[in-house]
Design a protein around this motif. Sequence first.
Motif, PDB file in Angstrom:
ATOM      1  N   SER A  48      -5.504 -68.553  72.998  1.00 47.34           N
ATOM      2  CA  SER A  48      -6.098 -69.806  73.485  1.00 47.34           C
ATOM      3  C   SER A  48      -6.963 -69.531  74.699  1.00 47.34           C
ATOM      4  N   ILE A 107      -1.034 -68.620  65.981  1.00 47.61           N
ATOM      5  CA  ILE A 107      -0.530 -69.981  66.207  1.00 47.61           C
ATOM      6  C   ILE A 107       0.001 -70.541  64.895  1.00 47.61           C
ATOM      7  N   TYR A 137       3.031 -67.409  67.386  1.00 48.38           N
ATOM      8  CA  TYR A 137       2.761 -67.950  68.709  1.00 48.38           C
ATOM      9  C   TYR A 137       3.372 -69.353  68.743  1.00 48.38           C
ATOM     10  N   PHE A 139       4.663 -72.756  70.479  1.00 49.40           N
ATOM     11  CA  PHE A 139       4.651 -73.684  71.602  1.00 49.40           C
ATOM     12  C   PHE A 139       5.984 -74.406  71.589  1.00 49.40           C
ATOM     13  N   GLU A 142       7.343 -78.591  70.089  1.00 50.05           N
ATOM     14  CA  GLU A 142       6.794 -79.254  68.911  1.00 50.05           C
ATOM     15  C   GLU A 142       7.482 -78.829  67.605  1.00 50.05           C
ATOM     16  N   TYR A 164       6.259 -66.994  73.107  1.00 52.39           N
ATOM     17  CA  TYR A 164       6.893 -68.296  73.308  1.00 52.39           C
ATOM     18  C   TYR A 164       6.268 -68.976  74.514  1.00 52.39           C
ATOM     19  N   THR A 165       5.481 -70.009  74.276  1.00 56.18           N
ATOM     20  CA  THR A 165       4.855 -70.731  75.373  1.00 56.18           C
ATOM     21  C   THR A 165       5.524 -72.088  75.505  1.00 56.18           C
ATOM     22  N   GLY A 166       6.633 -72.067  76.220  1.00 52.48           N
ATOM     23  CA  GLY A 166       7.348 -73.307  76.472  1.00 52.48           C
ATOM     24  C   GLY A 166       8.108 -73.132  77.762  1.00 52.48           C
ATOM     25  N   MET A 189       4.329 -68.943  79.462  1.00 51.45           N
ATOM     26  CA  MET A 189       4.029 -69.893  80.545  1.00 51.45           C
ATOM     27  C   MET A 189       3.967 -69.120  81.838  1.00 51.45           C
TER      28      MET A 189
END
Length: 298
Positions: A48, A107, A137, A139, A142, A164-166, A189
């Motif tokens: 991203s 993603i 990937y 998030f 969600e 892991y983007t959380g 993050m």
Amino acid sequence: MDLRQFHGAWPALVTPATDDGGVDVSMLAQLTEYLIGKGVDGLYLCGSTGEGVFLSGPERRQVAETVVKQVAGRIPVIVHVGTVATRHAVMLAQHAQEVGADGVASILPPFRRSPEETLIHYEAIAASVPGLPFYPYLFGGETDAVALMQELLLRIPNVAGAKYTGSNLYELRAIIELGDQGWTIFSGMDEQCAFAGMVGSPANIGTTLNLMPGVYREIRVSLDGGDLGRARDLQLQVNRVTRVLHHYGVFGALFEALRVLGMDCGEPRLPRAPMLAEQRAQFHAALTAAGFSALASM
Ligand code: MN9
């Protein structure tokens, strides 16, 4: 497949832009070299931050070719190949493998209508590059990330972890515990890198590592050495700058802050908004107040 666990600080590499939004290849090579000089442990391309989904297929391939060539094996490179259509992601994954990337990531399929469609998408991408590790990937929030990873482990032989983007460190830890030695759960993050490290994430990928790679390198050094207090202090310092970036719009601010460091990477690709001209002086002052130059020089 014999997997190695990845480690350390990984910038989600910016893709420097020409005036028409193409790839500024020479600045891309320069930024790559700058970050290697700062001691980063790997690079993550076309995510991203690297605006993969804002680029054409040929432009994405140009990024992978340029960076892998410039890196010349000094550090590992993972290419994000996520797209709307599965077959396009497959083409990019195969290209990444051909040029010598060390892994591919994707993603969730943006227009999925069911969990099954996510699995079909990921299975096809991973199966197209059986010799490379594959990283979904995720998030947080969600999707039920733990359930998804359990299902992927059953169905995809080369799934090797995830990005892991959380902010949910409990969920992050649960995903870490699903795998063994070769398993890498990258935390995504930037604001929580040190804390994710404390629950066992061995590596992190993120936007602000383009600007302050040395701080994240030192967070990792501190974590590895058991100096959790220093890791926390560095995290809280770097977060002051991250908060400024958020205030001005992360991506417009990112490109402006790169200019402050002497690397003109153009502007983000529309519809991402560039920073307004009249905001720039105020932004520079806010960066200074947050201690940006000392953090960037580490
Ligand atoms: O995963 C980035 N996340 C997104 C990487 O772009 C969604 C992060 O590095 C954030 O940009 C960063 C700042 O909030 O944590």
